[in-house]
Scaffold this motif. Structure first.
Motif, PDB file in Angstrom:
ATOM      1  N   UNK A  91       0.790  -1.223   0.000  1.00 35.35           N
ATOM      2  CA  UNK A  91       0.000   0.000   0.000  1.00 35.35           C
ATOM      3  C   UNK A  91       0.819   1.269   0.000  1.00 35.35           C
ATOM      4  N   UNK A  92       2.077   1.193  -0.448  1.00 35.50           N
ATOM      5  CA  UNK A  92       2.946   2.368  -0.473  1.00 35.50           C
ATOM      6  C   UNK A  92       2.629   3.242  -1.682  1.00 35.50           C
ATOM      7  N   UNK A  93       2.597   4.557  -1.468  1.00 31.78           N
ATOM      8  CA  UNK A  93       2.278   5.527  -2.518  1.00 31.78           C
ATOM      9  C   UNK A  93       3.422   6.534  -2.646  1.00 31.78           C
ATOM     10  N   UNK A  94       3.810   6.834  -3.878  1.00 32.81           N
ATOM     11  CA  UNK A  94       4.894   7.798  -4.108  1.00 32.81           C
ATOM     12  C   UNK A  94       4.527   8.727  -5.256  1.00 32.81           C
ATOM     13  N   UNK A  95       4.734   9.999  -5.058  1.00 30.56           N
ATOM     14  CA  UNK A  95       4.410  11.001  -6.071  1.00 30.56           C
ATOM     15  C   UNK A  95       5.345  10.934  -7.270  1.00 30.56           C
ATOM     16  N   UNK A  96       6.650  10.901  -7.033  1.00 27.10           N
ATOM     17  CA  UNK A  96       7.625  11.150  -8.099  1.00 27.10           C
ATOM     18  C   UNK A  96       8.632  10.030  -8.315  1.00 27.10           C
TER      19      UNK A  96
ATOM     20  N   UNK B 253     -10.591   8.595   4.191  1.00 27.22           N
ATOM     21  CA  UNK B 253      -9.618   7.526   4.084  1.00 27.22           C
ATOM     22  C   UNK B 253      -8.770   7.310   5.316  1.00 27.22           C
ATOM     23  N   UNK B 254      -8.526   8.359   6.088  1.00 23.70           N
ATOM     24  CA  UNK B 254      -7.681   8.211   7.274  1.00 23.70           C
ATOM     25  C   UNK B 254      -8.278   7.201   8.249  1.00 23.70           C
ATOM     26  N   UNK B 255      -9.593   7.242   8.422  1.00 24.08           N
ATOM     27  CA  UNK B 255     -10.230   6.320   9.358  1.00 24.08           C
ATOM     28  C   UNK B 255     -10.770   5.065   8.685  1.00 24.08           C
ATOM     29  N   UNK B 256     -11.134   5.157   7.395  1.00 20.03           N
ATOM     30  CA  UNK B 256     -11.773   3.999   6.760  1.00 20.03           C
ATOM     31  C   UNK B 256     -10.778   3.025   6.139  1.00 20.03           C
ATOM     32  N   UNK B 257      -9.618   3.510   5.674  1.00 22.25           N
ATOM     33  CA  UNK B 257      -8.664   2.560   5.095  1.00 22.25           C
ATOM     34  C   UNK B 257      -7.201   2.958   5.304  1.00 22.25           C
ATOM     35  N   UNK B 258      -6.929   3.729   6.354  1.00 14.00           N
ATOM     36  CA  UNK B 258      -5.550   3.940   6.776  1.00 14.00           C
ATOM     37  C   UNK B 258      -4.705   4.828   5.892  1.00 14.00           C
ATOM     38  N   UNK B 259      -5.342   5.747   5.160  1.00 14.95           N
ATOM     39  CA  UNK B 259      -4.538   6.682   4.361  1.00 14.95           C
ATOM     40  C   UNK B 259      -3.793   7.633   5.289  1.00 14.95           C
ATOM     41  N   UNK B 260      -2.509   7.811   5.046  1.00 17.76           N
ATOM     42  CA  UNK B 260      -1.741   8.824   5.774  1.00 17.76           C
ATOM     43  C   UNK B 260      -0.440   9.113   5.043  1.00 17.76           C
ATOM     44  N   UNK B 261       0.050  10.347   5.138  1.00 21.64           N
ATOM     45  CA  UNK B 261       1.378  10.682   4.614  1.00 21.64           C
ATOM     46  C   UNK B 261       2.455   9.986   5.443  1.00 21.64           C
ATOM     47  N   UNK B 262       3.607   9.753   4.818  1.00 20.30           N
ATOM     48  CA  UNK B 262       4.713   9.059   5.465  1.00 20.30           C
ATOM     49  C   UNK B 262       6.037   9.756   5.176  1.00 20.30           C
ATOM     50  N   UNK B 263       6.974   9.617   6.093  1.00 17.81           N
ATOM     51  CA  UNK B 263       8.366   9.875   5.781  1.00 17.81           C
ATOM     52  C   UNK B 263       8.992   8.532   5.395  1.00 17.81           C
TER      53      UNK B 263
ATOM     54  N   UNK C 183       6.602  13.636   3.786  1.00 17.87           N
ATOM     55  CA  UNK C 183       5.152  13.526   3.930  1.00 17.87           C
ATOM     56  C   UNK C 183       4.412  14.201   2.781  1.00 17.87           C
ATOM     57  N   UNK C 184       5.103  14.972   1.985  1.00 19.31           N
ATOM     58  CA  UNK C 184       4.488  15.589   0.804  1.00 19.31           C
ATOM     59  C   UNK C 184       4.608  14.688  -0.428  1.00 19.31           C
ATOM     60  N   UNK C 185       5.552  13.747  -0.409  1.00 22.88           N
ATOM     61  CA  UNK C 185       5.804  12.947  -1.616  1.00 22.88           C
ATOM     62  C   UNK C 185       5.558  11.450  -1.436  1.00 22.88           C
ATOM     63  N   UNK C 186       5.387  10.973  -0.207  1.00 19.07           N
ATOM     64  CA  UNK C 186       5.085   9.552   0.009  1.00 19.07           C
ATOM     65  C   UNK C 186       3.950   9.414   1.018  1.00 19.07           C
ATOM     66  N   UNK C 187       3.170   8.352   0.842  1.00 18.21           N
ATOM     67  CA  UNK C 187       2.010   8.107   1.699  1.00 18.21           C
ATOM     68  C   UNK C 187       1.709   6.618   1.670  1.00 18.21           C
ATOM     69  N   UNK C 188       0.611   6.213   2.330  1.00 22.62           N
ATOM     70  CA  UNK C 188       0.241   4.811   2.339  1.00 22.62           C
ATOM     71  C   UNK C 188      -1.266   4.657   2.499  1.00 22.62           C
ATOM     72  N   UNK C 189      -1.748   3.500   2.082  1.00 21.45           N
ATOM     73  CA  UNK C 189      -3.095   3.042   2.408  1.00 21.45           C
ATOM     74  C   UNK C 189      -2.980   1.583   2.851  1.00 21.45           C
TER      75      UNK C 189
END
Length: 386
Positions: free
Chosen positions: A56-61, A88-98, A135-141
């Protein structure tokens, strides 16, 4: 994208989406939201395969410089918009990450070369580390929760349906140009009529003759474990991309570690190319790969050994293509038959933009959210056959 309710003589498009993973579900969500009558056909259950077992890792660039760059950037931003829309924060764990690159060396007796601001829970033999995402370029769900949340929303808010069954074939009307889609036939004999069909079955694309006759999709088997630390509050939201040096020597491995807001820690790696089984429920992990991941966990953090509970030992198949790029678009010579597969390890990231673009292509005749020409299935076909 147009919203086309059934008014007057205008009939709503009936679209059958084959596959209940993140790609199929995102496509179904945007189709249903924009007026189509959508049926999702899934052999087992929603998010039963890679979409339920991925990181569930997300990356902008991180895809910049290649064909997937615009798709990834659009999808990263769409993930943020969907989180705002669906909580998404409460329903499926979306959050920015370092996100950190961390070098671990088993042969070291203890932590060394570690700056004071490295997260304290990473207390294994750290050789070196550096930040590689903010936290601006990576996140997760949480991918399973994300996929199921979108499917539930599509059903409850926009009237989509889910049918459990195995696709046997796509039915076409006869025609000199190869024909047009008219139905999907299931193995048990059920026939579901359709104006358009989307084949979003990941590595199982290789089992469909109309796909395998045009291009190859193969499965990369990736392993993962899910741990529940005794003190989850001690684990900060830092995703780790490891260079892991075994005490036995050899090339470093590259496992990944993703703490989740649910209190779990997900660790993945140990990928091999293997034959994809017929049924997603038949996918089982290799015991040696799981053993290595547990050893990695112990050497990353004392919080991930001893009293940490092992919640899952699992494997899944990532769909890969020979040129490394996803395939998204209408199959040549098969009017109304679309495919979306080959997203490799970036399926969760690129699911929303893939689904939104494919929904636009089906509903409006062209995609505006992202240019799909680089992903067109016709790229595998000789010009004389297109």
């Amino acid at each position: 994208m147009s919203n086309s309710p059934e008014t007057g003589n205008q009939r709503r498009k009936e679209v059958v989406v084959c596959g209940g993973g993140v790609i199929g579900v995102c496509t179904a969500y945007f189709l249903a939201k924009n007026g189509a009558i959508v049926t999702v056909i899934e052999q087992s259950s929603i998010a039963c395969a890679a979409s339920g077992k991925a990181g569930g890792f997300l990356a902008l660039d991180w895809c910049d410089g290649g064909p997937v760059s615009s798709l990834a950037r659009a999808s990263f931003n769409l993930h943020r918009s969907l989180s705002d829309e669906l909580d998404g924060a409460s329903s499926y764990g979306y959050r920015p990450l370092t996100t950190l690159s961390v070098s671990i060396d088993e042969s070291q007796s203890g932590p060394s070369g570690r700056a004071k601001d490295v997260p304290s829970w990473i207390d294994g033999p750290v050789k070196e580390w550096k930040p590689i995402g903010t936290a601006q370029t990576t996140a997760q769900v949480h991918p399973q929760l994300f996929t199921r949340c979108l499917m539930t929303t599509a059903v409850e808010n926009y009237g989509a349906k889910v049918v459990i069954g195995k696709v046997e074939k796509v039915g076409f009307t006869a025609g000199d140009d190869g024909g047009r889609v008219e139905s999907v036939v299931l193995e048990d004999g059920r026939v579901i009529k359709a104006d358009s069909v989307v084949l979003a079955v990941g590595p199982w694309s290789s089992k469909l003759g109309i796909v395998s006759s045009l291009f190859r999709v193969y499965g990369l088997k990736a392993h993962s474990i899910v741990l529940e630390p005794k003190d989850p509050d001690a684990i900060t939201p830092h995703a780790l991309f490891l260079s892991y040096y075994s005490a036995q020597g050899g090339k470093p491995m590259d496992p990944e570690v993703y703490p989740r807001p649910t209190g779990e820690v997900y660790i993945c790696g140990m990928s091999t190319t293997e034959e994809v089984p017929d049924d997603p429920e038949q996918v089982v992990p290799n015991l040696e790969s799981i053993r290595v991941l547990k050893q990695v966990a112990r050497n990353v953090s004392t919080h991930l050994e001893g009293e940490a509970q092992v919640k899952a030992e699992q494997a899944c198949f990532l769909p890969c293509t020979d040129d490394g790029n996803p395939v998204i678009g209408e199959l040549p010579g098969m009017k109304g038959c679309f495919v979306a597969t080959g997203h490799s390890c970036w399926g969760i990231l690129n699911g929303p933009a893939t689904g939104a673009a494919l929904a636009e292509l089906i509903m409006d005749g062209q995609a505006s959210i992202v240019d799909l020409r680089s992903f067109c299935p016709a790229r595998f076909v000789a010009p004389s056959r297109r």
